[in-house]
Design a protein around this motif. Structure first.
Motif, PDB file in Angstrom:
ATOM      1  N   ASP B  61       0.845  -1.207   0.000  1.00  0.00           N
ATOM      2  CA  ASP B  61       0.000   0.000   0.000  1.00  0.00           C
ATOM      3  C   ASP B  61       0.877   1.253   0.000  1.00  0.00           C
ATOM      4  OD1 ASP B  61      -2.199  -1.574   0.017  1.00  0.00           O
ATOM      5  OD2 ASP B  61      -2.404  -1.587   2.196  1.00  0.00           O
ATOM      6  N   LEU B  62       1.956   1.160   0.778  1.00  0.00           N
ATOM      7  CA  LEU B  62       2.912   2.269   0.800  1.00  0.00           C
ATOM      8  C   LEU B  62       3.505   2.480  -0.580  1.00  0.00           C
ATOM      9  CD1 LEU B  62       4.802   1.885   4.121  1.00  0.00           C
ATOM     10  CD2 LEU B  62       4.717   4.017   2.861  1.00  0.00           C
ATOM     11  N   LEU B  63       3.863   1.351  -1.184  1.00  0.00           N
ATOM     12  CA  LEU B  63       4.481   1.395  -2.505  1.00  0.00           C
ATOM     13  C   LEU B  63       3.520   2.006  -3.512  1.00  0.00           C
ATOM     14  CD1 LEU B  63       7.195   0.471  -3.674  1.00  0.00           C
ATOM     15  CD2 LEU B  63       6.082  -1.624  -4.414  1.00  0.00           C
ATOM     16  N   GLU B  64       2.233   1.688  -3.347  1.00  0.00           N
ATOM     17  CA  GLU B  64       1.228   2.224  -4.261  1.00  0.00           C
ATOM     18  C   GLU B  64       1.103   3.744  -4.120  1.00  0.00           C
ATOM     19  OE1 GLU B  64      -2.903   0.229  -4.870  1.00  0.00           O
ATOM     20  OE2 GLU B  64      -1.364  -1.322  -4.598  1.00  0.00           O
ATOM     21  N   THR B  65       1.146   4.194  -2.863  1.00  0.00           N
ATOM     22  CA  THR B  65       1.105   5.639  -2.616  1.00  0.00           C
ATOM     23  C   THR B  65       2.295   6.323  -3.293  1.00  0.00           C
ATOM     24  OG1 THR B  65       0.257   5.043  -0.453  1.00  0.00           O
ATOM     25  CG2 THR B  65       0.793   7.355  -0.784  1.00  0.00           C
ATOM     26  N   LEU B  66       3.441   5.682  -3.134  1.00  0.00           N
ATOM     27  CA  LEU B  66       4.656   6.234  -3.747  1.00  0.00           C
ATOM     28  C   LEU B  66       4.546   6.210  -5.268  1.00  0.00           C
ATOM     29  CD1 LEU B  66       7.357   4.519  -1.507  1.00  0.00           C
ATOM     30  CD2 LEU B  66       6.999   6.982  -1.700  1.00  0.00           C
ATOM     31  N   PHE B  67       3.937   5.150  -5.752  1.00  0.00           N
ATOM     32  CA  PHE B  67       3.789   4.964  -7.191  1.00  0.00           C
ATOM     33  C   PHE B  67       2.939   6.082  -7.798  1.00  0.00           C
ATOM     34  CE2 PHE B  67       1.654   2.801 -10.840  1.00  0.00           C
ATOM     35  CZ  PHE B  67       2.796   2.590 -11.598  1.00  0.00           C
ATOM     36  N   LYS B  68       1.855   6.428  -7.062  1.00  0.00           N
ATOM     37  CA  LYS B  68       0.969   7.500  -7.538  1.00  0.00           C
ATOM     38  C   LYS B  68       1.703   8.831  -7.587  1.00  0.00           C
ATOM     39  CE  LYS B  68      -3.291   5.278  -6.183  1.00  0.00           C
ATOM     40  NZ  LYS B  68      -3.924   4.902  -4.925  1.00  0.00           N
ATOM     41  N   LYS B  69       2.642   8.981  -6.660  1.00  0.00           N
ATOM     42  CA  LYS B  69       3.434  10.211  -6.643  1.00  0.00           C
ATOM     43  C   LYS B  69       4.605  10.140  -7.631  1.00  0.00           C
ATOM     44  CE  LYS B  69       3.343  11.788  -1.837  1.00  0.00           C
ATOM     45  NZ  LYS B  69       4.328  11.798  -0.743  1.00  0.00           N
ATOM     46  N   GLY B  70       4.825   8.970  -8.199  1.00  0.00           N
ATOM     47  CA  GLY B  70       5.959   8.804  -9.115  1.00  0.00           C
ATOM     48  C   GLY B  70       7.292   8.776  -8.401  1.00  0.00           C
TER      49      GLY B  70
END
Lengths: 427, 227
Positions: B61-70
């Motif tokens: 989930d953390l990674l996904e948040t980071l992913f959305k931020k690029g």
């Protein structure tokens, strides 16, 4: 022997024995009955004859008249007094068909018009041989017909009745606990089979549950072990970097590091096994086996040089297997590791690929007369190892086998002229 | 360069902290999903060491948040779960690397160094240690420059670069052997091979005039030092 054949055979045997007993009984009853009848006829004839002669004293009865069936023989009174009425079987020559025929003879002692006579009345008897023949033919035919129709109907009915049972057997035979697939048992109208079906399903479900939790347990335990192992490993690594380490401390640390490493590898291996069993791998990849072989061989340069092993590789242009690339690599790696590990000085290793097959043949230690013999059926068992090498667990071949199985390949071992040959069929 | 360590196991976190401070990184650490989320929303990090299994949430989930931020560039996932799905999922979300526990710090270091190199410009790609110059893309090693490169075998090169990457610590021979031979060779045997590899490596370095020395710490591990 099949159940159906077995029951049919027993039934036929019983049928034959029963038939024998009944035939004999039938014959005895029939011949007794016939005898009774003939004797009755003879007795009636005697009574009628005497009554007639009593009423018609003029009727000529003395002398042997071929037109009638009786003869009066004059006898002394003393003989008459002693005489008793009796029925006997006699044979009389019959010139017409040139044989001796059976007759029944009544011998009676009578007193007519004050004179004593011995009266003999003769009646033809049913012939025993003919009777037996008739009985044999009719009864035999009857039996044969009965037995045949019984056997056929039994077969047809049994086949129909046992069909769900055999279907169930077949399905159970193909049932694998680790395939996570319930056998679909067809329902049967027969209560006993239905009960058996249900019981088996219960048993299967329970077993699958146990198997599942067992697998889960191994996987969870291995996972949980990884974090403490990471801590131990990282702490040990930090420790060896400390400058004031003495030689003694270094030796102790080396022992701990080695053991931790072994524990780590064992844990990793068990995790891999449980993962293969849980089918957590994609199996639809196109795997180039030759590339894996040549890449893997690089890791064994030192071993090859150390034992002076001659490695011969004979590969086809392309050998593409359908399966999982990572697992295939582990399979090849484990087989090569095995082939190098159990090799001998100046030994050889032949690697060959051909028509969907990978063949790895290596020389090995000569068979010892005494000591442990390589048990072929145990070769792929977990924790089976022949060598006393404490650095191996005997899991490599078990994993190789499991991988082959999971990918739908077959892995075989055979021994030819002191060569240990492992063959993977990627069919 | 700033680094964030997200790891819930205190002992392992301590080791990771020791390791990154030794390597000279500025770092923050978080032991819970929530605090990690706060940190990534407040600060910018160049590298994130991310444990997937956290007590109050999933690292994915953390990674996904980071992913959305690029911002997934520079994320190294640490996981106790060596499943292919997790690996693909993590790398699919843009993580740079995936390490399975238990791992060696030397290995983690090598991965971090590789990411650093990847992030840097091409001109900066050369690795220098003492008077050694290494060109990682072509596997070349030279003295002072790459003109007269020393010819090493693949394994010698791998050992040398691994030692240089981790020059600040002693690398146990177990981890070094595993780095070179993986699971292919049995440990006991690989130690002998490692020994002879390092002997050859030392000889070649000496002949070429490299100002480095490979120390053997009582047979437990190796460390490279400048002379």
């Amino acid at each position: 022997m099949k159940l159906l054949t077995y029951t049919s055979r027993i039934q036929i045997l019983y049928f034959l024995i029963l038939f024998g007993i009944f035939s004999i009984l039938f014959y005895l009853v029939l011949s007794w009955n016939v005898l009774q009848n003939v004797d009755e006829v003879l007795y009636n004839r005697k009574v009628n004859l005497l009554a007639y002669l009593q009423d018609n004293p003029d009727a000529p009865f003395k002398g042997d008249n071929p037109l009638d069936d009786f003869t009066f023989y004059p006898i002394e009174e003393a003989v008459f007094q002693r005489g008793k009425e009796s029925y006997t079987d006699i044979l009389i020559y019959e010139p017409v068909d040139n044989e001796l025929d059976e007759y029944r003879k009544l011998t009676a002692f009578v007193k007519l018009q004050g004179k004593h006579y011995r009266l003999e009345i003769v009646k033809p008897h049913l012939e025993a041989a003919e009777m037996i023949g008739t009985i044999a033919i009719t009864l035999g035919g009857l039996l044969l017909g009965l037995a045949l129709s019984f056997y056929l109907s039994h077969r047809i009915i049994s086949k129909k009745i046992w069909k769900p049972f055999f279907e169930m057997l077949e399905k159970l035979r193909h049932f694998r606990l680790d395939k996570q697939q319930l056998p679909e048992l067809s329902t049967s109208p027969i209560d006993e089979f239905q009960l058996l079906n249900e019981t088996i399903m219960d048993l299967v479900l329970k077993n699958m549950e146990v198997f599942e939790s067992q697998k889960q347990f191994i996987e969870n335990a291995s996972h949980e072990m990884q974090t403490p192992l990471s801590v131990i490993q990282s702490r040990l690594e930090a420790l060896i970097g400390q400058a004031e380490l003495t030689k003694e401390q270094a030796e102790i640390l080396e022992g701990i590091i080695g053991s931790t490493q072994r524990l780590k590898k064992l844990n990793k291996t068990l995790l891999l096994l449980s993962k293969i069993e849980n089918r957590q791998f994609l199996l639809a990849e196109q795997v180039d086996v030759n590339t894996i072989i040549s890449r893997s061989l690089e890791y064994y340069e030192e071993q090859k040089a150390a034992l002076n092993i001659s490695v011969k590789t004979k590969t086809q242009n392309r050998l593409v297997a359908q399966g999982n690339a990572m697992l295939t690599e582990i399979l090849v790696q484990n087989l090569l590791k095995n082939a190098f590990l159990h090799n001998v000085e100046d030994g050889m290793l032949n690697i060959q690929t051909q028509d969907n097959k990978l063949i790895i043949a290596n020389t090995g230690h000569e068979k010892q007369k005494k000591g442990p013999v390589l048990e072929k059926n145990k070769l792929f068992n977990r924790f089976y190892k022949q060598s006393g090498n404490p650095d191996t667990w005997g899991l490599g071949l078990a994993i190789a086998q499991k991988i082959a199985e999971t990918n739908g390949w077959s892995l075989h071992y055979r021994e030819v002229d002191d060569l240990h040959i492992f063959e993977v069929d990627f069919g | 360069m700033k680094l964030l360590i997200i790891e819930d196991e205190p002992q392992l976190l301590k080791s990771l902290e020791d390791f990154v401070s030794e390597e000279g990184f500025v770092f923050d650490s978080a032991t819970r999903f929530q605090s990690a989320m706060e940190r990534i929303s407040l600060y910018e990090y160049d590298y994130i060491i991310l444990d997937i299994n956290l007590p109050d949430g999933s690292g994915f989930d953390l990674l996904e948040t980071l992913f959305k931020k690029g911002k997934t560039d520079g994320v190294i996932i640490l996981s106790a779960r060596n499943s292919l799905d997790d690996k693909l999922k993590g790398l699919g979300l843009g993580a740079d690397d995936y390490l399975t526990k238990p791992f060696y710090f030397s290995e983690l270091n090598a991965r971090i160094k590789a990411i650093i190199r990847r992030k840097q410009f091409k001109t900066n790609k050369l690795v220098r240690y003492a008077n050694l110059v290494i060109e990682p893309d072509q596997y070349l090693v030279g003295i002072d420059d790459l003109e007269n490169n020393i010819s090493f075998t693949k394994k010698e090169y791998a050992i040398l670069t691994h030692l240089i990457n981790n020059h600040k610590r002693v690398i146990s021979k177990v981890s070094l052997a595993e780095y070179i031979w993986g699971d292919y060779v049995d440990e006991a045997q690989s130690f002998d091979f490692l020994f002879s590899q390092i002997r050859n490596l030392k000889r070649k370095l000496k002949e070429a005039g490299a100002q480095v020395e490979i120390d053997n710490i009582y047979g437990v591990g190796y460390q490279i030092k400048t002379l």
